[in-house]
Design an enzyme around this catalytic site. Structure first.
Site: not given
Length: 264
Positions: A106, A194, A216
């Site tokens: 990534k 997000g 997160t």
């Protein structure tokens, strides 16, 4: 899933995955919580920040791969913390060496420390080098359709636009831009960054995303293991809703029980 809603697996770089939830491995209180949350998520692809995690480069420290073993998961090394193409390329090459030739990575090249928005020019430069070097690149980028198309044309195996700043938990702030990208690209498009809660993940999938990557939102929850389970269900529900096709939006009411044919 019923026969009328048959789905196909997520395919990245020629490999099939049944889970469309990709999760990170950072920010947990310890490796045991990492292991349990990862298991609860049902994810098969796990991102690892090579510059921030020990995956063998420090033999005297706990190894993250003991919690997320490569024989059980697809490890996705990422270049988190890199602010230029050279550092990102160097990090991917280190990961390939540590993971015995593993070539799926990534790529993220950041351009601003406050927003963690991507540096698109450096991202394009790094992607070109990595692809020429034999890497299969999943790339974090802005929600710019033109840049997304260029990354696909270069040979990236998945394009991953942000939905809001990394770690913000603001939810899907740019649904129309993401939808434009989904409609135009042939490679998998995954929301990356997000998501804050399960409803955000469902929205991303209802837009038609091939999957969602998050860290997160799970690790910073009061109960990460329970949140991981919630995210698994949200991804599945959002995917089924997209396959089913939502009803049209209308400005005015429409009776659930039609009046046609009534006797009074």
């Amino acid at each position: 899933m019923t026969e009328t809603m048959q789905d196909t697996p997520l395919v990245i770089a020629g490999k099939e995955y049944h889970s469309r939830l990709l999760v990170g491995s950072g920010k947990y209180k310890d490796l045991e919580e990492t292991r349990l949350a990862t298991e609860a998520s049902g994810a098969e692809i796990i991102t690892v920040a090579v510059r921030r995690s020990n995956i063998g480069q420090n033999p005297n420290e706990p190894n993250l791969l003991d919690a997320i073993p490569p024989d059980k998961y697809t490890i996705l090394p990422n270049t988190a913390g890199c602010y230029n193409a050279d550092d990102a390329v160097r990090t991917c090459r280190l990961a390939r060496e540590l993971l015995d030739g593993h070539d799926l990575v990534k790529l993220e090249v950041l351009g601003d420390e406050k927003t963690l928005f991507p540096d698109v020019l450096q991202t394009l430069k790094a992607a070109e080098t990595l692809i020429k070097d034999g890497f299969k690149v999943m790339v974090y980028t802005s929600d710019d359709l033109i840049i997304a198309k260029e990354l696909e044309a270069m040979g990236c195996v998945a394009v991953m636009p942000l939905a809001a700043p990394i770690g913000s938990g603001l939810g899907i702030r740019n649904p129309y831009n993401i939808r434009f990208i989904i409609e135009e690209l042939k490679v998998p498009v995954l929301v990356d960054a997000g998501v804050g809660t399960a409803s955000d993940a469902a929205v991303a999938m209802e837009l038609g995303c091939a999957g969602v990557l998050m860290n997160t939102a799970i690790a910073a929850a009061k109960n990460p293991i329970l949140m991981a389970s919630a995210m698994k269900k949200a991804i599945e529900a959002g995917r089924e809703a997209w396959l089913a096709g939502r009803m049209p939006r209308k400005r005015y009411a429409s009776a659930s029980s039609p009046l046609d044919g009534t006797f009074f």
